[in-house]
Design a protein around this motif. Structure first.
Motif, PDB file in Angstrom:
ATOM      1  N   ILE A 205       0.770  -0.931   0.042  1.00 60.23           N
ATOM      2  CA  ILE A 205       0.304  -0.417  -0.048  1.00 60.23           C
ATOM      3  C   ILE A 205       0.349   1.549  -0.101  1.00 60.23           C
ATOM      4  CG2 ILE A 205      -1.524   1.235   1.465  1.00 60.23           C
ATOM      5  CD1 ILE A 205      -2.584  -1.335   2.307  1.00 60.23           C
ATOM      6  N   ALA A 206       1.805   1.521   0.968  1.00 59.73           N
ATOM      7  CA  ALA A 206       3.029   2.462   0.930  1.00 59.73           C
ATOM      8  C   ALA A 206       3.480   2.658  -0.459  1.00 59.73           C
ATOM      9  CB  ALA A 206       3.594   2.539   1.276  1.00 59.73           C
ATOM     10  N   THR A 207       3.984   1.625  -0.829  1.00 56.29           N
ATOM     11  CA  THR A 207       4.938   1.418  -2.148  1.00 56.29           C
ATOM     12  C   THR A 207       3.870   1.706  -3.531  1.00 56.29           C
ATOM     13  OG1 THR A 207       6.022  -0.066  -1.779  1.00 56.29           O
ATOM     14  CG2 THR A 207       6.157   0.110  -4.048  1.00 56.29           C
ATOM     15  N   ALA A 208       2.281   1.408  -3.545  1.00 56.40           N
ATOM     16  CA  ALA A 208       1.205   2.124  -4.457  1.00 56.40           C
ATOM     17  C   ALA A 208       0.603   3.312  -4.481  1.00 56.40           C
ATOM     18  CB  ALA A 208       0.546   0.753  -4.988  1.00 56.40           C
ATOM     19  N   SER A 209       1.088   3.663  -3.187  1.00 61.30           N
ATOM     20  CA  SER A 209       0.131   4.894  -3.024  1.00 61.30           C
ATOM     21  C   SER A 209       0.398   6.025  -3.937  1.00 61.30           C
ATOM     22  CB  SER A 209      -0.448   5.153  -1.814  1.00 61.30           C
ATOM     23  OG  SER A 209      -0.051   4.424  -0.678  1.00 61.30           O
ATOM     24  N   GLY A 210       0.409   6.476  -4.867  1.00 58.69           N
ATOM     25  CA  GLY A 210       0.608   8.450  -4.889  1.00 58.69           C
ATOM     26  C   GLY A 210       1.120   7.106  -6.773  1.00 58.69           C
ATOM     27  N   ALA A 211       2.016   6.443  -6.516  1.00 61.33           N
ATOM     28  CA  ALA A 211       2.156   5.697  -7.468  1.00 61.33           C
ATOM     29  C   ALA A 211       1.577   5.842  -9.040  1.00 61.33           C
ATOM     30  CB  ALA A 211       2.734   4.160  -7.621  1.00 61.33           C
ATOM     31  N   ASN A 221      -5.117 -11.576 -14.219  1.00 66.24           N
ATOM     32  CA  ASN A 221      -5.914 -11.561 -15.497  1.00 66.24           C
ATOM     33  C   ASN A 221      -7.161 -11.128 -15.512  1.00 66.24           C
ATOM     34  OD1 ASN A 221      -5.149 -13.531 -17.620  1.00 66.24           O
ATOM     35  ND2 ASN A 221      -7.197 -14.356 -17.910  1.00 66.24           N
ATOM     36  N   GLY A 222      -6.726  -9.914 -16.497  1.00 62.82           N
ATOM     37  CA  GLY A 222      -7.753  -9.122 -17.226  1.00 62.82           C
ATOM     38  C   GLY A 222      -7.947  -8.071 -15.926  1.00 62.82           C
ATOM     39  N   ARG A 223      -7.146  -7.438 -15.112  1.00 64.78           N
ATOM     40  CA  ARG A 223      -7.469  -6.869 -14.519  1.00 64.78           C
ATOM     41  C   ARG A 223      -5.691  -5.480 -14.422  1.00 64.78           C
ATOM     42  NH1 ARG A 223     -11.754  -6.416 -10.851  1.00 64.78           N
ATOM     43  NH2 ARG A 223     -10.494  -4.208 -10.547  1.00 64.78           N
ATOM     44  N   PRO A 224      -5.896  -4.806 -15.858  1.00 65.21           N
ATOM     45  CA  PRO A 224      -4.199  -4.241 -15.151  1.00 65.21           C
ATOM     46  C   PRO A 224      -4.631  -3.192 -14.125  1.00 65.21           C
ATOM     47  CG  PRO A 224      -6.201  -4.049 -17.133  1.00 65.21           C
ATOM     48  CD  PRO A 224      -6.718  -5.173 -16.259  1.00 65.21           C
ATOM     49  N   LEU A 225      -3.837  -2.555 -13.251  1.00 66.83           N
ATOM     50  CA  LEU A 225      -5.013  -2.597 -11.969  1.00 66.83           C
ATOM     51  C   LEU A 225      -3.872  -1.173 -11.889  1.00 66.83           C
ATOM     52  CD1 LEU A 225      -5.422  -4.925  -8.822  1.00 66.83           C
ATOM     53  CD2 LEU A 225      -7.060  -4.079  -9.952  1.00 66.83           C
ATOM     54  N   THR A 226      -4.594   0.192 -11.433  1.00 67.83           N
ATOM     55  CA  THR A 226      -3.887   1.376 -11.650  1.00 67.83           C
ATOM     56  C   THR A 226      -3.143   0.701 -10.376  1.00 67.83           C
ATOM     57  OG1 THR A 226      -5.547   2.228 -10.859  1.00 67.83           O
ATOM     58  CG2 THR A 226      -4.938   2.316 -12.881  1.00 67.83           C
ATOM     59  N   GLY A 227      -2.178   2.159 -10.201  1.00 66.92           N
ATOM     60  CA  GLY A 227      -1.829   2.200  -8.414  1.00 66.92           C
ATOM     61  C   GLY A 227      -2.642   2.307  -7.657  1.00 66.92           C
ATOM     62  N   PRO A 228      -3.910   2.959  -7.435  1.00 70.52           N
ATOM     63  CA  PRO A 228      -4.621   3.313  -6.840  1.00 70.52           C
ATOM     64  C   PRO A 228      -5.194   2.031  -6.411  1.00 70.52           C
ATOM     65  CG  PRO A 228      -4.540   5.477  -7.572  1.00 70.52           C
ATOM     66  CD  PRO A 228      -4.176   3.874  -8.529  1.00 70.52           C
ATOM     67  N   GLU A 229      -6.156   1.386  -7.363  1.00 73.59           N
ATOM     68  CA  GLU A 229      -6.843  -0.231  -7.784  1.00 73.59           C
ATOM     69  C   GLU A 229      -5.508  -1.130  -6.634  1.00 73.59           C
ATOM     70  OE1 GLU A 229      -9.624   1.100 -11.616  1.00 73.59           O
ATOM     71  OE2 GLU A 229      -7.344   0.016 -11.525  1.00 73.59           O
ATOM     72  N   LEU A 230      -4.831  -1.095  -6.729  1.00 72.50           N
ATOM     73  CA  LEU A 230      -3.746  -2.072  -6.584  1.00 72.50           C
ATOM     74  C   LEU A 230      -3.906  -2.398  -4.256  1.00 72.50           C
ATOM     75  CD1 LEU A 230      -0.466  -3.430  -7.053  1.00 72.50           C
ATOM     76  CD2 LEU A 230      -1.061  -2.944  -4.828  1.00 72.50           C
ATOM     77  N   VAL A 231      -3.532  -1.018  -4.586  1.00 74.35           N
ATOM     78  CA  VAL A 231      -3.847  -0.261  -3.302  1.00 74.35           C
ATOM     79  C   VAL A 231      -5.756  -0.744  -2.271  1.00 74.35           C
ATOM     80  CG1 VAL A 231      -4.697   2.335  -1.772  1.00 74.35           C
ATOM     81  CG2 VAL A 231      -2.343   1.900  -3.613  1.00 74.35           C
ATOM     82  N   GLU A 232      -6.539  -0.245  -2.715  1.00 73.75           N
ATOM     83  CA  GLU A 232      -7.328  -0.750  -2.557  1.00 73.75           C
ATOM     84  C   GLU A 232      -7.452  -2.372  -2.421  1.00 73.75           C
ATOM     85  OE1 GLU A 232     -10.265   2.984  -4.242  1.00 73.75           O
ATOM     86  OE2 GLU A 232     -10.201   0.993  -5.825  1.00 73.75           O
ATOM     87  N   TYR A 233      -6.857  -2.834  -3.635  1.00 71.57           N
ATOM     88  CA  TYR A 233      -7.282  -4.940  -3.292  1.00 71.57           C
ATOM     89  C   TYR A 233      -6.343  -5.272  -2.020  1.00 71.57           C
ATOM     90  CZ  TYR A 233      -6.473  -9.083  -4.908  1.00 71.57           C
ATOM     91  OH  TYR A 233      -5.971 -10.833  -4.571  1.00 71.57           O
TER      92      TYR A 233
END
Length: 567
Positions: A205-211, A221-233
């Motif tokens: 979360i800390a690494t992806a926040s703001g990235a 598969n089928g989920r090209p998450l953005t940084g904010p979406e990875l944080v949510e996951y």
């Protein structure tokens, strides 16, 4: 470029080690033949990124898909689904009275406890290679998106350690701070492994926040998450697993529920779906085999999941019947998700359907029978299994929050969430904040079982051990595990054999498992435990080589023995 040199390390073909043998192992001057294997694959920046990017699929295969994964056996022992097949140890874990799990590498269904263990360390080893290479060679940071790779790597570390902490009484912590040439690792009781999982996910979360990045669609598969979406996951995974680390009601009550609520609020805003690929790599055991519309022989819904609002009295009679004399029956549920609310129990509801008499073999016990099957996601199965399927449900995340609110004294806040599915989907009378905490908790637990049916690997089992005391199988409805149910599983027998430790196990009345997983176990055929915790091994034995992750044969070392561990 600078590359990590592993140097010399002992990797013996028999791959055994006891505490007194560590010095002998680490002093031997034996060339590590895994070294060229790693350096060949790490010769290009793209290979390093691929190692990290492919780690999620390794974790997925051994938790939600793949041969022998533990999902269905945990479903049956968690009294979610019911079936009498032996596959994966389902019949063993669902039978009553409960017996000790046969924790031996020679047991036919040893894969139940082996696959999650070795899959987790395979995923951790892939992340290890990538993150260590990235840390060793600063030039790599400009060759690909290092922030994206690091965030994803920490995410997979958290998922893998989380699996180990939920499933096993003890495990090794394995991250990029380990030196596989010189370090010695110790089996740690599950609370320490759980703390590592939380720390890993918080780091993601800390690494992806703001990235600003987007994952390749192949990583999930089928989920090209953005940084904010990875944080949510990552927040959603923390909300899912933190309560389920608990082994008993006292540990569940002691969870930092304010933290769980915060993770839910920062988590997913809609159902998290993954793209299926027609029964190849990206599938889900529960969605595939739990939604039975054409294959009547596999799974049915356990009455202890769907029976609470039966208005005929048949469920109460079934509970009061001696276990071996139970059989399937027709019920009428007030819940529109289970049966037709107009009063015909042979007409299914929105999520479950009436399937007639159970087709499971009578000789294996009619107590496993049920007349109702799940079909909420049948379109996925009937459509060729190439559509999106659910991985984490938004409503179930909200029910995690409701539990936190209820435990913190906010009955109205909990009721408002419970009624979203209870009334909105089930058509049941609204929960009222004037009810007792125990009554509201029972309503909440029911909602979670129905809404999460066969979606979350092991969640029905992990919830039961923390939501109620160990009880007899009847005559009352209960939220906890029945007596004799193992509260967690031992380090796999094959691993103990490799480490030359005494076999131990859990299960059977009086041997369910202690709160810290460190008590003696004297089940038939197993020695009172020296225990897994305290075992010291070279880190090179925990690490799984690239060839092992590919499934190729290799003559090397302790980790290489895992090539034969699955079957």
């Amino acid at each position: 470029m600078k590359w990590l040199r592993l140097g010399s390390v002992a990797l013996l073909s028999l791959a055994f080690v006891a505490c007194d043998d560590i010095e002998t192992l680490t002093d031997l001057d034996v060339t590590n033949q895994n070294n060229p294997d790693r350096e060949r694959a790490l010769a290009e920046a793209g290979d390093i990124e691929s190692l990290i990017g492919g780690a999620f699929q390794i974790w997925w295969d051994e938790t939600n898909w793949g041969d022998g994964e533990p999902g269905w056996a945990l479903s049956t022992t968690g009294e979610e689904g019911t079936m009498s097949w032996g596959n994966y140890g389902m019949q063993q874990l669902a039978s009553e009275p409960r017996e000790a799990w046969p924790n031996s590498s020679s047991w036919r269904y040893a894969s139940h406890s082996e696959d999650g263990w070795y899959g987790a360390y395979a995923a951790l080893s892939s992340v290890y290679d990538g993150l260590v290479a990235l840390a060793t060679d600063p030039d790599l940071s400009g060759a690909f998106d290092a922030v994206r790779a690091t965030a994803f790597g920490k995410l997979v570390q958290g998922l893998s350690h989380g699996l180990l902490a939920q499933f096993y009484d003890s495990a090794f912590v394995f991250n990029e701070s380990v030196d596989i040439v010189t370090d010695v690792l110790e089996l740690q009781a599950y609370p320490a492994v759980a703390a590592e999982a939380v720390a890993n996910l918080e780091a993601a979360i800390a690494t992806a926040s703001g990235a600003s990045f987007e994952l390749p669609a192949s990583w999930i598969n089928g989920r090209p998450l953005t940084g904010p979406e990875l944080v949510e996951y990552a927040h959603a995974q923390l909300a899912r697993m933190i309560p389920r680390f608990a082994r008993d009601p006292a540990e569940r009550a002691a969870v930092d529920w304010a933290s769980v609520i915060a993770h839910v609020d920062a988590g997913i805003k809609q159902d998290f779906m993954i793209q299926g690929d027609a029964n190849v790599l990206w599938q889900h055991y529960g969605v595939k085999w739990g939604n039975q519309t054409t294959n009547e022989t596999w799974s049915r819904a356990d009455y202890k999941t769907i029976g609470l609002y039966d208005r005929t009295g048949a469920y109460d009679t079934w509970l009061a019947t001696f276990f071996e004399d139970r059989d399937d029956f027709v019920m009428i549920s007030d819940d529109a998700r289970v049966t037709d609310p107009t009063g015909d129990g042979t007409v299914g509801g929105t999520d479950f359907r009436y399937g007639g008499e159970s087709v499971h073999r009578v000789a294996r016990g009619t107590e496993h029978h049920s007349s109702y099957a799940y079909e909420r996601y049948a379109d996925f199965v009937n459509g060729g299994e190439s559509a999106l399927f659910p991985h984490i449900k938004y409503d179930v995340q909200q029910l995690q929050k409701a539990e936190g609110l209820l435990r913190m004294g906010d009955k109205q806040g909990a009721v408002d969430i419970i009624n979203v599915t209870r009334v909105g989907r089930g058509g049941l009378p609204p929960a009222d904040a004037g009810a007792s905490e125990a009554e509201l908790m029972e309503m909440l637990n029911y909602e979670r079982r129905i809404e999460n049916f066969a979606i979350c690997m092991g969640c029905a089992f992990f919830d039961r051990r923390g939501l109620g005391p160990i009880v007899p199988t009847g005559p009352n409805h209960h939220d906890g595990p029945i007596e004799g149910t193992p509260l967690h599983f031992a380090v796999p027998g094959l691993e103990l054999e490799i480490l030359q430790k005494k076999l131990y196990t859990f299960g059977g009345p009086g041997s369910e498992g202690t709160a810290l997983g460190l008590g003696a176990v004297g089940a038939a055929g197993f020695e009172p435990q020296e225990r897994g915790a305290g075992t010291m091994v070279p880190a090179s034995i925990v690490y799984r080589s690239l060839e092992q992750r590919r499934g190729d044969e290799s003559p090397l070392g302790g980790a290489a023995a895992s090539l034969t561990r699955y079957h």
